[in-house]
Design a protein around this motif. Sequence first.
Motif, PDB file in Angstrom:
ATOM      1  N   HIS A 176     -13.642-113.029  30.699  1.00 59.17           N
ATOM      2  CA  HIS A 176     -12.530-112.776  29.774  1.00 59.17           C
ATOM      3  C   HIS A 176     -13.052-112.370  28.400  1.00 59.17           C
ATOM      4  CE1 HIS A 176      -9.067-113.421  27.195  1.00 59.17           C
ATOM      5  NE2 HIS A 176      -9.653-114.460  26.610  1.00 59.17           N
ATOM      6  N   VAL A 296      -9.705-122.418  30.890  1.00 56.39           N
ATOM      7  CA  VAL A 296      -9.555-122.266  32.335  1.00 56.39           C
ATOM      8  C   VAL A 296      -8.794-123.491  32.817  1.00 56.39           C
ATOM      9  CG1 VAL A 296     -10.725-122.089  34.556  1.00 56.39           C
ATOM     10  CG2 VAL A 296     -11.655-120.893  32.554  1.00 56.39           C
ATOM     11  N   LEU A 335      -6.825-118.566  34.275  1.00 55.31           N
ATOM     12  CA  LEU A 335      -7.198-118.290  32.888  1.00 55.31           C
ATOM     13  C   LEU A 335      -5.949-118.355  32.012  1.00 55.31           C
ATOM     14  CD1 LEU A 335      -9.351-117.297  30.799  1.00 55.31           C
ATOM     15  CD2 LEU A 335      -8.490-114.993  31.275  1.00 55.31           C
TER      16      LEU A 335
END
Length: 348
Positions: A176, A296, A335
Amino acid sequence: MASPPDRAPTMDDVAAAAGVSKMTVSRALRGARVAAATRARIMEAVARLGYVPHAAAGALASRRSGFVAAIVPSMDNSNFAETIAGLEAALRQAGLDLLLGTTLYSNAREEELLHTLMRHRPEGIVLTGGVHSRRVAALLGRSALPVVETWDLPSSPIGGVVGFSNRAAGALMTAHLAAIGRRRIAFLGGASRRDPRGEDRGRGYEEALAAAGLGPPLLFRHGQPPLSMRHGAEGMALLLERWPETDAVVCASDLIAFGAIAECQRRGMAVPERIAIGGFGDFEVSRCAVPAISTVAVDARGIGERAGAMLVRAVAARRRGEAAAPERIEVGLRLAARGSTVAPRRDS
């Protein structure tokens, strides 16, 4: 006036009060066949005297203690607390109670706890993680008790498993940060190998960094588990001294991330504009922080509920004299990109 008793009532006292033998009391309390009127007299005497049956003795006789044992690293971690809440709820529905112990991330302590808990004849065991001493694995193997390992996906499980890949969790946050354009991405975790799940998140970070063509890895370790916000703040200060050009940090947990953000704010470093920070676990603090912490997310309570349901099935099979095949459940990761990595849009 008679003086108050100076000892707890015994089964002999119950037998004398009910006018029956001690064996008859024992049979009634075990649920064996006893005449209804006799059982009523015995239960009235139990209530009047305040007699508490010896659970361990009953367990030896019936092989049904009515409880399972769970061992977690720490109750300071809200994720583990949620897992225990889910586990207890699932067990309670099946009429099972829970005994709990904490290891403070020590394999030696886990071994001590297991020996202590097993003296009370639990009908099953729930462990955290998939890394245990050889003695623990051998002890559980000899016991033939149902075992469920949680919060990990061990390659050689002792019994059932309800968990996820911590490596994948570290890789997900790293990917990410790379995707939003960060190029000097560091990892901040503990300085001890007593937390193998945190170590695995670090390995996932390294793998995702290599996959993105970034590097070298900037691994910084500070503090002994259980890690806190203070460790995050201290570790972030030391990390920035070593690598001042860092533009993003993957933290082993949300608590570390919270401390890291606080240290950046003390230094006047804008988060996420100057440096992006991500965590793991989706703790309540990550949703309440300013900025909210990208993380997460894992369903901590759901892990406990599924582990409990799995153990209930295994305990029921064992009571029937059957061998239940070990189950394996992999829970998903998600996420949650928030303000600590993604700046809010501003209208022009």
